[in-house]
Design a protein around this motif. Structure first.
Motif, mmCIF file in Angstrom:
data_model
loop_
_atom_site.group_PDB
_atom_site.id
_atom_site.type_symbol
_atom_site.label_atom_id
_atom_site.label_comp_id
_atom_site.label_asym_id
_atom_site.label_seq_id
_atom_site.Cartn_x
_atom_site.Cartn_y
_atom_site.Cartn_z
ATOM 1 N N ALA A 177 0.790 -1.329 -0.109
ATOM 2 C CA ALA A 177 -0.024 -0.111 -0.030
ATOM 3 C C ALA A 177 0.946 1.114 0.050
ATOM 4 C CB ALA A 177 -0.958 -0.013 1.120
ATOM 5 N N ARG A 178 2.004 1.129 0.842
ATOM 6 C CA ARG A 178 2.866 2.393 0.545
ATOM 7 C C ARG A 178 3.548 2.571 -0.386
ATOM 8 N NH1 ARG A 178 8.184 3.892 1.282
ATOM 9 N NH2 ARG A 178 8.685 1.563 1.089
ATOM 10 N N ARG A 179 3.909 1.657 -1.205
ATOM 11 C CA ARG A 179 4.819 1.735 -2.450
ATOM 12 C C ARG A 179 3.672 2.268 -3.555
ATOM 13 N NH1 ARG A 179 9.911 -0.670 -2.946
ATOM 14 N NH2 ARG A 179 10.755 -1.304 -1.163
ATOM 15 N N LEU A 180 2.444 1.804 -3.334
ATOM 16 C CA LEU A 180 1.407 2.080 -4.574
ATOM 17 C C LEU A 180 0.647 3.257 -4.197
ATOM 18 C CD1 LEU A 180 -0.317 -1.758 -5.212
ATOM 19 C CD2 LEU A 180 1.314 -0.158 -6.415
ATOM 20 N N LYS A 181 0.840 4.040 -3.035
ATOM 21 C CA LYS A 181 0.356 5.132 -2.544
ATOM 22 C C LYS A 181 -1.065 5.084 -2.358
ATOM 23 C CE LYS A 181 4.153 8.122 -4.156
ATOM 24 N NZ LYS A 181 5.100 7.126 -4.489
ATOM 25 N N MET A 182 -1.477 3.889 -1.680
ATOM 26 C CA MET A 182 -2.842 3.390 -1.680
ATOM 27 C C MET A 182 -3.235 3.349 -0.202
ATOM 28 S SD MET A 182 -3.433 0.442 -4.670
ATOM 29 C CE MET A 182 -4.971 0.352 -4.343
ATOM 30 N N HIS A 183 -4.518 3.589 -0.103
ATOM 31 C CA HIS A 183 -4.883 3.371 1.767
ATOM 32 C C HIS A 183 -4.926 1.783 1.685
ATOM 33 C CE1 HIS A 183 -7.365 2.971 5.095
ATOM 34 N NE2 HIS A 183 -7.121 4.516 5.257
ATOM 35 N N ARG A 184 -4.497 1.441 2.823
ATOM 36 C CA ARG A 184 -4.426 -0.012 3.237
ATOM 37 C C ARG A 184 -5.573 -0.790 2.892
ATOM 38 N NH1 ARG A 184 -4.051 -4.318 6.924
ATOM 39 N NH2 ARG A 184 -2.124 -5.205 7.012
ATOM 40 N N ARG A 185 -6.758 -0.287 3.337
ATOM 41 C CA ARG A 185 -8.028 -1.176 3.162
ATOM 42 C C ARG A 185 -8.435 -0.981 1.508
ATOM 43 N NH1 ARG A 185 -11.463 2.168 7.383
ATOM 44 N NH2 ARG A 185 -9.725 2.944 8.221
ATOM 45 N N THR A 186 -8.047 -0.146 0.879
ATOM 46 C CA THR A 186 -8.545 -0.152 -0.327
ATOM 47 C C THR A 186 -7.891 -1.339 -1.169
ATOM 48 O OG1 THR A 186 -8.961 2.280 -0.429
ATOM 49 C CG2 THR A 186 -8.618 1.186 -2.651
ATOM 50 N N LEU A 187 -6.605 -1.436 -0.701
ATOM 51 C CA LEU A 187 -5.615 -2.442 -1.323
ATOM 52 C C LEU A 187 -6.263 -3.743 -0.862
ATOM 53 C CD1 LEU A 187 -3.117 -3.586 -2.802
ATOM 54 C CD2 LEU A 187 -2.029 -2.999 -0.652
ATOM 55 N N GLN A 188 -6.547 -3.902 0.330
ATOM 56 C CA GLN A 188 -7.051 -5.240 0.908
ATOM 57 C C GLN A 188 -8.454 -5.566 0.060
ATOM 58 O OE1 GLN A 188 -7.045 -4.265 4.922
ATOM 59 N NE2 GLN A 188 -6.022 -6.058 5.390
ATOM 60 N N ARG A 189 -9.346 -4.614 0.069
ATOM 61 C CA ARG A 189 -10.327 -4.890 -0.962
ATOM 62 C C ARG A 189 -10.180 -5.530 -2.304
ATOM 63 N NH1 ARG A 189 -12.655 -0.314 1.540
ATOM 64 N NH2 ARG A 189 -12.099 0.943 -0.325
ATOM 65 N N ILE A 190 -9.130 -4.762 -2.805
ATOM 66 C CA ILE A 190 -8.807 -5.038 -4.113
ATOM 67 C C ILE A 190 -8.090 -6.655 -4.361
ATOM 68 C CG2 ILE A 190 -7.017 -4.893 -6.149
ATOM 69 C CD1 ILE A 190 -7.411 -1.779 -5.503
ATOM 70 N N LEU A 191 -7.395 -6.825 -3.254
ATOM 71 C CA LEU A 191 -6.594 -8.116 -3.233
ATOM 72 C C LEU A 191 -7.495 -9.123 -2.996
ATOM 73 C CD1 LEU A 191 -3.403 -7.213 -1.200
ATOM 74 C CD2 LEU A 191 -3.589 -7.742 -3.556
ATOM 75 N N ASN A 192 -8.682 -9.016 -2.233
ATOM 76 C CA ASN A 192 -9.662 -10.113 -1.937
ATOM 77 C C ASN A 192 -10.644 -10.270 -3.048
ATOM 78 O OD1 ASN A 192 -8.852 -10.396 0.566
ATOM 79 N ND2 ASN A 192 -9.943 -8.795 1.458
ATOM 80 N N LYS A 193 -10.760 -9.420 -4.265
ATOM 81 C CA LYS A 193 -11.607 -9.785 -5.255
ATOM 82 C C LYS A 193 -10.653 -10.669 -6.332
ATOM 83 C CE LYS A 193 -13.908 -5.447 -5.094
ATOM 84 N NZ LYS A 193 -14.019 -4.076 -5.826
#
Length: 198
Positions: A177-193
């Motif tokens: 999330a830090r490297r992609l400059k994304m919010h951690r929760r947003t990234l988790q949602r994407i990874l779970n899809k």
């Protein structure tokens, strides 16, 4: 057709074969330190009739270029031991008519320009499929190959990029999330899809 391919599957301690056996007019050097991608691309290009040697470093890429001067090459821009541009320059010196495609997961205009100035004929963002690579390698006189019939959707390209960075960060969500400059929760949602279609 007999061909030589160097992969991570070579027995430990065995010196890899860095020479082309068979049809040298279809000799293809692949230089990429992403082992699963390199092995998959090497196999796909062999099925398309290329005589493949695949290596994982600038040092081995330069060695193959100097000793065998392949007709074609696919080179990753960023490698663990340096820049793929060094391999491109060496290939261009060894064989001025070699057709070289630069691959990178870190695409931007500056690196594309640097790749072309170094001697690449095309520049493809990763993940690039074998059809796109073959089209770029075999394009005659056209500045760019024809677009693929079924290109990946923008959502799929984004998903593949996120997955690649996630793997490079040892599946650490916070670091990804830090490297992609994304919010951690947003990234988790994407990874779970599941991966988007196309």
């Amino acid at each position: 057709m007999d061909s030589a391919m160097v992969t991570d599957e070579s027995p430990a301690g065995e010196t890899p074969n860095l020479t082309f056996n068979g049809d040298v007019t279809r000799s293809l050097l692949i230089v990429d330190d992403d082992a699963p991608f390199r092995i998959r691309l090497a196999r796909a290009m062999e099925k398309r009739g290329f005589n493949v040697v695949a290596v994982d470093s600038v040092a081995l890429g330069v060695e193959v270029a100097q000793e065998s001067a392949p007709a074609f090459a696919v080179v990753d821009l960023r490698l663990a031991d340096g820049s793929g541009l060094d391999v491109v320059k060496c290939l261009r010196d060894a064989r001025p008519d070699a057709r070289i495609v630069m691959l990178t997961g870190y695409g931007n205009i500056a690196t594309a320009v640097a790749a072309v100035k170094a001697g690449a004929v095309d520049y493809l963002p990763k993940p690039a499929d074998a059809d796109a690579v073959e089209s770029a390698l075999l394009a005659d006189g056209r500045p760019l190959p024809e677009p693929p019939d079924n290109p990946m959707s923008a959502d799929r390209v984004r998903w593949e990029h996120i997955q690649r960075v996630f793997e490079q960060c040892d599946r650490n969500v916070s670091e990804t999330a830090r490297r992609l400059k994304m919010h951690r929760r947003t990234l988790q949602r994407i990874l779970n899809k599941h991966a988007p279609r196309g």
